[in-house]
Structures are given as C-alpha cells and as structure tokens.
Design an enzyme around this catalytic site. Structure first.
Site, PDB file in Angstrom:
ATOM      1  N   HIS A  97       0.841  -1.208   0.000  1.00  0.00           N
ATOM      2  CA  HIS A  97       0.000   0.000   0.000  1.00  0.00           C
ATOM      3  C   HIS A  97       0.873   1.255   0.000  1.00  0.00           C
ATOM      4  O   HIS A  97       0.675   2.170  -0.817  1.00  0.00           O
ATOM      5  CB  HIS A  97      -0.894  -0.026   1.240  1.00  0.00           C
ATOM      6  CG  HIS A  97      -1.772   1.177   1.396  1.00  0.00           C
ATOM      7  ND1 HIS A  97      -3.121   1.132   1.152  1.00  0.00           N
ATOM      8  CD2 HIS A  97      -1.499   2.453   1.783  1.00  0.00           C
ATOM      9  CE1 HIS A  97      -3.645   2.332   1.381  1.00  0.00           C
ATOM     10  NE2 HIS A  97      -2.670   3.144   1.762  1.00  0.00           N
ATOM     11  N   GLU A  98       1.851   1.306   0.890  1.00  0.00           N
ATOM     12  CA  GLU A  98       2.707   2.487   0.993  1.00  0.00           C
ATOM     13  C   GLU A  98       3.635   2.627  -0.214  1.00  0.00           C
ATOM     14  O   GLU A  98       3.862   3.735  -0.709  1.00  0.00           O
ATOM     15  CB  GLU A  98       3.525   2.439   2.288  1.00  0.00           C
ATOM     16  CG  GLU A  98       2.701   2.623   3.548  1.00  0.00           C
ATOM     17  CD  GLU A  98       1.943   3.942   3.562  1.00  0.00           C
ATOM     18  OE1 GLU A  98       2.441   4.922   2.969  1.00  0.00           O
ATOM     19  OE2 GLU A  98       0.859   3.998   4.154  1.00  0.00           O
ATOM     20  N   HIS A 117       1.902   4.319  -3.143  1.00  0.00           N
ATOM     21  CA  HIS A 117       1.844   5.784  -3.047  1.00  0.00           C
ATOM     22  C   HIS A 117       3.128   6.395  -3.601  1.00  0.00           C
ATOM     23  O   HIS A 117       3.101   7.314  -4.428  1.00  0.00           O
ATOM     24  CB  HIS A 117       1.682   6.220  -1.583  1.00  0.00           C
ATOM     25  CG  HIS A 117       0.316   6.021  -1.023  1.00  0.00           C
ATOM     26  ND1 HIS A 117      -0.831   6.505  -1.623  1.00  0.00           N
ATOM     27  CD2 HIS A 117      -0.102   5.402   0.112  1.00  0.00           C
ATOM     28  CE1 HIS A 117      -1.878   6.194  -0.890  1.00  0.00           C
ATOM     29  NE2 HIS A 117      -1.466   5.511   0.164  1.00  0.00           N
TER      30      HIS A 117
END
Length: 226
Positions: free
Chosen positions: A23-24, A27
């Site tokens: 998820h990170e 980004h």
C-alpha cells in the site's frame, strides 16, 4: 498452542505485511512516476519490511486488535494496521500532474489493496476448503490467501474513510482544492493531529460495525458469490 492456531497467526501477519507495505510503496511509486523522487531517495520504494515498520500502526494496533478479544475471553480479532507513511512531495506531483495526479497518488494504495483482494478472492474460490487430511503446506496456503483477501479489503475500506491523515481525507483535500473549495482542505489540514485518536475511537467502539465491518462484509459477499 496448536499448529493450526500458529499457522493462523503466521499467515495473518504475512498477509498484513504484504497489504500494508505494498500500500505504501504504491503511493511512492505513483508519485515517482509524476517526478517526485522523495520516496525513492529515502529508500522507501523497497519491499524490505524493516524500513516500513511503524511502532503504533505495524505493531501495537495489530497486536491489540488481534489478541485483546482473546484476553477478554472471546475469539481472536481481525488484524488491522498501517506502515510508516512513504514520504511524498505533493507540491512536485501537483506541479507535474495537477490535482488529478495528487488524487491518483492518494488512491494508489487503496487501488492496490482492492486489486490484491479481488485476486485473492478468485484464488480462494478455486481452492477447496482444507480438511484434516490436507498437509500443512496446503492449509498454510489457504489461510494465507484468505487473510490476504480479508485484510486487503479491510484496509481498502478503512482508507476510504475521510479520517485526517488517511487516504480518503487526502483525496477529498485535493478534490476540494481542484474545485477551489478551500474550506474542506483547511478543515482536514487543521484536524490532522486528531487522526490517530479518531482511528482508535473507530476501532475500539461499535462505530466500526457500521463504517468498516458492514462495508467489508458486503464486499466479501459480492466477491465470494459464485
């Protein structure tokens, strides 16, 4: 502790790591595609879990969510958490890709979680439910895929909530700035310091049943309907 219980914990921890680290990274990766080198230069476009660990989000919150129900005499809870946020220079992203680019960065982790959840749902539908006749490797694989499905959908839904510091709030901030409604962005910016408090209130009260568990249950039912 029985071997199956140990497998449940191991597969849940591994699935959580895949979900929150990916998820990170997403980004940072989307920001990088729009010319922001911040995450790359910080070594955060990296699958090494150590660089993504956050004391509260990666350790304390997941442990509390999972083991507290057991200590209270119930069954284990679900794993939930987050990794250390990937550093992003939003000014660079907006300069190169406008507010649409910033909103894509905001939603990148959620899209990753939903995509991984859908893939896991397809896999789980193709697998037979384990029995006592199956080996530990098959049981491990089934539990890992199931946890991958559940945790990714939970994270995707939670991050859509407009909680300060989280993706849903960032998306609304950039959407409002795009349409020159600065009051919305200012509201979230001023209340960022309360984000973690709001998270804990949601997770530790019946609020989670309505804003988190109900949407998650609905999505799981849709994905697992054959």
């Amino acid at each position: 502790m029985e071997s199956i219980d140990l497998l449940k914990i191991i597969t849940a921890v591994l699935a959580l790591a895949v979900a929150i680290i990916g998820h990170e990274i997403m980004h940072g990766w989307v920001a990088y595609k729009y010319g922001d080198m911040t995450a790359k230069n910080a070594g955060r476009l990296n699958i090494n879990p150590i660089v993504h660990v956050d004391l509260v989000g990666t350790i304390l919150v997941p442990a509390t969510m999972y083991f507290l129900p057991i200590l209270l005499g119930g069954e284990s809870g679900f794993l939930f958490g987050w990794a250390k946020p990937v550093p992003i220079n939003t000014v660079t992203v907006i300069r190169n890709a406008g507010y649409n680019g910033a909103m894509q960065v905001d939603l990148a982790g959620i899209v990753y979680n939903f995509t991984l959840g859908v893939i896991a749902s397809v896999a789980i539908l193709a697998m037979a439910k384990p029995t006592t006749l199956d080996g530990l490797f098959y049981i491990f694989t089934y539990l890992f895929v199931w946890n991958l499905l559940l945790i990714n959908i939970v994270l995707a839904v939670f991050n859509l909530l407009p909680i300060p510091q989280f993706d849903g709030a960032h998306f609304l901030m950039h959407l409002s700035l795009k349409h020159k409604v600065r009051s919305v962005a200012e509201f979230f910016y001023k209340n960022e310091r309360y984000g973690i408090i709001i998270v804990l209130i949601v997770l530790m009260t019946p609020i989670k049943d309505y804003v988190l568990l109900l949407p998650v249950q609905t999505i799981l039912e849709l994905l697992l309907t054959t």
